[in-house]
Design an enzyme around this catalytic site. Structure first.
Site, PDB file in Angstrom:
ATOM      1  CB  CYS A   1      -1.037  -0.056   1.079  1.00  0.00           C
ATOM      2  SG  CYS A   1      -2.484   1.102   0.909  1.00  0.00           S
TER       3      CYS A   1
ATOM      4  NE  ARG B   1      -8.972   6.007   2.393  1.00  0.00           N
ATOM      5  CZ  ARG B   1      -7.643   6.413   2.105  1.00  0.00           C
ATOM      6  NH1 ARG B   1      -7.603   7.743   2.170  1.00  0.00           N
ATOM      7  NH2 ARG B   1      -6.782   5.744   2.355  1.00  0.00           N
TER       8      ARG B   1
ATOM      9  CG  HIS C   1      -3.143  -2.687   3.465  1.00  0.00           C
ATOM     10  ND1 HIS C   1      -3.788  -2.162   4.757  1.00  0.00           N
ATOM     11  CD2 HIS C   1      -3.548  -1.947   2.459  1.00  0.00           C
ATOM     12  CE1 HIS C   1      -4.516  -1.137   4.312  1.00  0.00           C
ATOM     13  NE2 HIS C   1      -4.589  -1.172   3.202  1.00  0.00           N
TER      14      HIS C   1
HETATM   15  N1  GLN Z   1      -1.796   7.111   1.819  1.00  0.00           N
HETATM   16  C1  GLN Z   1      -1.862   6.147   0.868  1.00  0.00           C
HETATM   17  C2  GLN Z   1      -3.258   6.306   0.135  1.00  0.00           C
HETATM   18  O1  GLN Z   1      -4.325   6.539   0.619  1.00  0.00           O
HETATM   19  C3  GLN Z   1      -1.811   4.848   1.338  1.00  0.00           C
HETATM   20  C4  GLN Z   1      -2.827   4.258   2.478  1.00  0.00           C
HETATM   21  C5  GLN Z   1      -2.357   3.021   2.871  1.00  0.00           C
HETATM   22  O2  GLN Z   1      -1.399   2.545   3.035  1.00  0.00           O
HETATM   23  N2  GLN Z   1      -3.461   2.141   3.421  1.00  0.00           N
HETATM   24  O3  GLN Z   1      -3.447   6.167  -1.078  1.00  0.00           O
END
Ligand code: GLN
Length: 246
Positions: free
Chosen positions: A98, A132, A200
């Site tokens: 990630c 997201r 993850h």
């Molecule tokens: N900060 C990154 C994003 O939002 C990765 C997030 C994460 O590692 N879960 O894309």
């Protein structure tokens, strides 16, 4: 008697890049090594620490929130990039998850700044204002040393959308979930022993077969490794697949 192999793991920023219990991935590696009579040595490398490219078989970089990634990105470029390039060139394994995956690429563009990656993989990430990309995910992967395609099941939660360069290959094909962009059908990236993925949290506990592939790859051992009683691990894998609808 032949010396027993020792899996030497370097966890990069174990305190900052450790969202969603990424530590569980390291625990699983440690337990499976112990059950097989393999040695296991874990070293952490935080902000400002130098990394010895020859002292580790597997480097692990977990996920993180944007603000933690900003803290790590410059340190990664300044203090660790050369060592990670050297380690990858001599065949060490690298698993980045990630936020860590994004930092293996060329750059991560946020609303107000672009942070550098170490360019170990040819990819760029842009933070998207849209929704997201969250949810259970399953991808189909083919890996050297393993016959036929396998399924990796996990969970993703990222704002970044990652585009691969023309010659970079995804880690796998999205069966369910979003993957790199939500549209491309590609998930993660893999070049030889260097693997980046958006899957993850407990990626390895949900996919013990993949933990074994990583261990064998990092140590240069043939697959399959000695069998273990994987009844619980198989149940965890099936449950993660079911959650993703596969
Ligand atoms: N900060 C990154 C994003 O939002 C990765 C997030 C994460 O590692 N879960 O894309």
């Amino acid at each position: 008697m032949a010396e027993r192999p020792v899996l030497r793991v370097c966890a990069l920023y174990p305190d900052l890049m450790n969202i969603y219990a990424d530590r569980g991935n390291l625990l699983l590696l440690e337990r499976r090594c112990a059950w097989r009579g393999l040695g296991f040595r874990l070293t952490g490398a935080g902000i400002g620490d130098a990394v010895d490219p020859d002292a580790h078989d597997l480097f692990y970089l977990g996920g993180g929130q944007d603000r933690d990634q900003v803290l790590c990105a410059h340190d990664l470029v300044e203090h660790k990039s050369a060592a990670l390039h050297a380690a990858a060139a001599r065949g060490a394994a690298i698993l980045a998850v990630c936020g860590g995956y994004q930092l293996l690429g060329r750059s991560y563009e946020l609303a107000d700044q672009t942070i550098p990656g170490i360019g170990l993989l040819d990819l760029t990430t842009v933070r998207h204002e849209g929704p997201r990309l969250i949810g259970n995910v399953a991808i189909e992967v083919e890996l050297p040393g393993l016959e036929g395609p396998r399924v990796l099941a996990g969970f993703e939660n990222h704002a970044g959308r990652t585009e691969l360069g023309a010659r970079e290959r995804p880690l796998g094909r999205v069966l369910r979930g979003h993957g790199n962009t939500g549209r491309s059908g590609a998930e993660g990236a893999r070049r030889g022993h260097v693997v980046g993925t958006y899957l993850h949290g407990p990626l390895l506990p949900k996919n013990a077969w993949f933990a074994d592939w990583l261990t064998a790859t990092a140590l240069g051992l043939d697959l399959p490794l000695d069998p273990l009683d994987d009844a619980l691990e198989d149940a965890a894998h099936r449950s993660a697949r079911r959650a993703a609808g596969v």
